[in-house]
Design an enzyme around this catalytic site. Structure first.
Site, short mmCIF file in Angstrom:
data_model
loop_
_atom_site.label_atom_id
_atom_site.label_comp_id
_atom_site.label_asym_id
_atom_site.label_seq_id
_atom_site.Cartn_x
_atom_site.Cartn_y
_atom_site.Cartn_z
N TYR A 18 -10.37 5.61 15.15
CA TYR A 18 -9.41 5.94 14.08
C TYR A 18 -9.24 7.46 13.98
CZ TYR A 18 -7.47 5.88 9.29
OH TYR A 18 -6.69 6.05 8.16
N GLY A 25 0.81 -1.23 0.00
CA GLY A 25 0.00 0.00 0.00
C GLY A 25 0.84 1.27 0.00
P1 NAP Z 1 -2.54 -0.99 4.51
O1 NAP Z 1 -2.59 -1.41 3.06
O2 NAP Z 1 -3.41 -1.71 5.47
O3 NAP Z 1 -1.00 -1.08 4.98
C1 NAP Z 1 -0.64 -0.77 6.31
C2 NAP Z 1 0.55 -1.62 6.69
O4 NAP Z 1 0.88 -1.34 8.07
C3 NAP Z 1 0.21 -3.11 6.60
O5 NAP Z 1 1.27 -3.85 6.04
C4 NAP Z 1 0.01 -3.45 8.06
O6 NAP Z 1 0.18 -4.82 8.37
C5 NAP Z 1 1.07 -2.58 8.72
N1 NAP Z 1 0.84 -2.56 10.15
C6 NAP Z 1 -0.35 -2.60 10.80
N2 NAP Z 1 -0.16 -2.68 12.13
C7 NAP Z 1 1.18 -2.71 12.32
C8 NAP Z 1 1.99 -2.84 13.48
N3 NAP Z 1 1.46 -2.96 14.71
N4 NAP Z 1 3.34 -2.85 13.34
C9 NAP Z 1 3.89 -2.77 12.11
N5 NAP Z 1 3.16 -2.65 10.96
C10 NAP Z 1 1.83 -2.63 11.07
O7 NAP Z 1 -2.85 0.54 4.68
P2 NAP Z 1 -2.69 1.78 3.66
O8 NAP Z 1 -3.99 2.02 3.00
O9 NAP Z 1 -1.47 1.63 2.84
O10 NAP Z 1 -2.51 2.96 4.73
C11 NAP Z 1 -1.25 3.39 5.18
C12 NAP Z 1 -1.46 4.56 6.15
O11 NAP Z 1 -2.22 5.58 5.50
C13 NAP Z 1 -2.25 4.18 7.41
O12 NAP Z 1 -1.73 4.89 8.51
C14 NAP Z 1 -3.64 4.68 7.09
O13 NAP Z 1 -4.38 4.98 8.26
C15 NAP Z 1 -3.34 5.92 6.29
N6 NAP Z 1 -4.45 6.34 5.41
C16 NAP Z 1 -4.85 5.55 4.36
C17 NAP Z 1 -5.89 6.00 3.56
C18 NAP Z 1 -6.36 5.21 2.38
O14 NAP Z 1 -7.28 5.70 1.70
N7 NAP Z 1 -5.83 4.07 2.07
C19 NAP Z 1 -6.52 7.21 3.83
C20 NAP Z 1 -6.09 7.96 4.90
C21 NAP Z 1 -5.04 7.52 5.68
P3 NAP Z 1 -1.14 -5.79 8.55
O15 NAP Z 1 -1.06 -6.71 7.41
O16 NAP Z 1 -0.97 -6.43 9.87
O17 NAP Z 1 -2.35 -4.93 8.54
#
Ligand code: NAP
Length: 450
Positions: A356, A224
């Site tokens: 969140y 991601g």
């Molecule tokens: P994602 O695809 O779920 O990737 C997040 C990564 O962080 C996953 O590999 C996850 O592993 C890892 N992670 C979770 N808990 C962890 C822990 N305790 N220690 C180490 N790594 C951990 O999310 P994303 O969409 O790329 O989002 C990345 C960031 O952007 C997040 O902070 C999210 O809140 C923020 N964000 C995303 C969006 C969006 O539209 N996608 C919008 C606003 C903000 P697991 O496999 O265990 O989950």
């Protein structure tokens, strides 16, 4: 994840259908491709006064086709709406506007140009921070730029973006780095933003590898947004440490091998995570990106302890503990760049996301609260607040909500991980110490919390 409506609206047949039905017509956004020569791939129109004078000998590094809106400015040919060419970027320096009557200069500069923009144009307005001006009329005039900018950003269409940069006295020499980002497709999904640039002594030495020699850690880097951030920092020259949960080790190792980086399998919410992290990092970091995050959505009346606690522990408490440990343990270099990945949910709130949104608003608060004391060491800290980005996280949102999240912004579509990654890479540059304690939204000017 593919956006079927965008695919339809940009296809030959779909374009006609969508037009005939009067539906919104998002355009496919242009994104930065490695190897490009100029930030602006087309004609750049400059207008206004004083601040942009610091770019008098530097605009050629932004575009190879410069035009002025009036004769006698910047040694450039005057752009003529009748003769063109079509414009890819507009830069208007409004810093000298000091009375409400002066605001008409905005209309006179932008109005003729607006009918001659290419697709995906990038527009920037420069001003002086209103709070830095003693004269109430001048302060009010500069404040007016904010309403103008945010409104025009909503009118642009065609994948266009517009930002307002308030440049402090003494920060003029940091404009080039900001304009390389905001006038180029690196900021494809950033629009309607207002940022302040302050004086900063650090500089980028080589614009082709602005992060050369810098050591960066990205959490949640196996997929991601985190994976895209790691790739982009490495592209820009940084040596990268990639951290993710042990269950993601395979993907993490594969990406680390491809980027010549170093994997760290660690749960950031583990009790001993700070000590483990310090041991895994051989030298102090120059760039720290707290990206790992989770959602565990439920309305508050149905939210149990584990849903609440896990989100707060991973999204807010872990970045706080890890950063404190790195600061105390000598894990952060002077002039380090810290970026916290927040969310527009932390600004606008979202039903079902009290946990969140609290965690993400807390990160924004952390950036604001920590910036002044970290400035003593030349360290900057900012929050980046993505809107709807196409990743595994947003793929789980129910269809109707997902469509609403995607479309309710000025660009009519979701962003991609690269959009957040480019923003982080810009904030990670040495010269981006000019920005600290601020929040930059990567949300296509989402209506949520606007
Ligand atoms: P994602 O695809 O779920 O990737 C997040 C990564 O962080 C996953 O590999 C996850 O592993 C890892 N992670 C979770 N808990 C962890 C822990 N305790 N220690 C180490 N790594 C951990 O999310 P994303 O969409 O790329 O989002 C990345 C960031 O952007 C997040 O902070 C999210 O809140 C923020 N964000 C995303 C969006 C969006 O539209 N996608 C919008 C606003 C903000 P697991 O496999 O265990 O989950």
């Amino acid at each position: 994840m593919s956006d079927r409506y965008l695919d339809l609206a940009t296809s030959t047949v779909g374009q006609r259908l969508v037009g005939a039905l009067g539906l919104p017509t998002p355009v496919r956004l242009e994104r930065w491709q490695s190897g490009r020569m100029h930030p602006v791939d087309g004609a750049l129109l400059l207008g206004g006064a004083s601040l942009a004078a610091s770019l008098a000998d530097g605009w050629q590094r932004l575009s190879d086709q410069g035009f002025a809106s009036e004769a006698g400015r910047f040694d450039l040919p005057v752009w003529d709406p009748e003769q063109g060419p079509a414009l890819k970027a507009l830069l208007f320096d409004a810093s000298a506007l000091s009375r409400s009557e002066d605001l008409d200069q905005l209309r006179r500069f932008f109005q003729p140009a607006l009918r001659h923009l290419t697709q995906c144009p990038h527009l920037v307005i420069l001003g002086r921070p209103p709070e830095s001006l003693a004269d109430p009329m001048a302060a009010s005039t500069q404040a007016a730029l904010e309403g103008f900018s945010r409104s025009l950003a909503k009118e642009l269409g065609q994948g266009g973006t517009l930002q307002l940069l308030y440049v402090d006295a003494g920060a003029e020499d940091q404009l080039e780095g900001a304009l390389r980002f905001f006038l180029s497709p690196k900021s494809a999904y950033v629009s309607g933003q207002v940022l302040r640039l302050r004086a900063c002594a650090a500089r980028v030495a080589d614009w082709t590898r602005p992060l050369a020699g810098r050591r960066a850690l990205v959490t949640g880097a196996s997929r991601g947004i985190g994976a895209a951030i790691a790739e982009t920092l490495a592209r820009d020259g940084a040596e990268v440490w990639l951290l993710d949960v042990p269950q993601a080790s395979d993907a993490l190792q594969a990406l680390a091998a491809r980027l010549g980086g170093h994997p760290i399998a660690l749960d950031i919410s583990a009790a001993d995570a700070p000590q483990q992290l310090l041991q895994a990092l051989p030298q102090p970091l120059d760039i720290l990106v707290h990206n790992a995050g989770i959602t565990r959505d439920k309305t508050l009346k149905n939210m149990d302890d584990s849903l609440w606690n896990s989100v707060l522990a991973i999204n807010l408490q872990a970045p706080l503990r890890l950063t404190e440990a790195l600061l105390d343990g000598g894990g952060l270099a002077d002039h380090a760049r810290l970026v916290l990945i927040a969310s527009i949910s932390g600004i606008a709130g979202n039903a079902g996301q009290t946990n969140y949104a609290a965690s993400k608003a807390g990160l924004i608060g952390l950036a604001r609260a920590w910036a002044p004391s970290l400035a003593n060491r030349g360290i900057s800290i900012n929050a980046v607040a993505p809107g709807f980005i196409e990743t595994a996280m947003t793929a789980t949102i129910p269809f109707a909500l997902r469509e609403a999240g995607r479309r309710m912004n000025s660009l009519g579509q979701g962003g991609v991980p690269q959009d957040v990654a480019e923003t982080v890479a810009w904030l990670a540059q040495p010269g981006s110490g000019a920005v600290s304690g601020q929040v930059l939204r990567v949300c296509g000017q989402s209506l949520l919390g606007a």
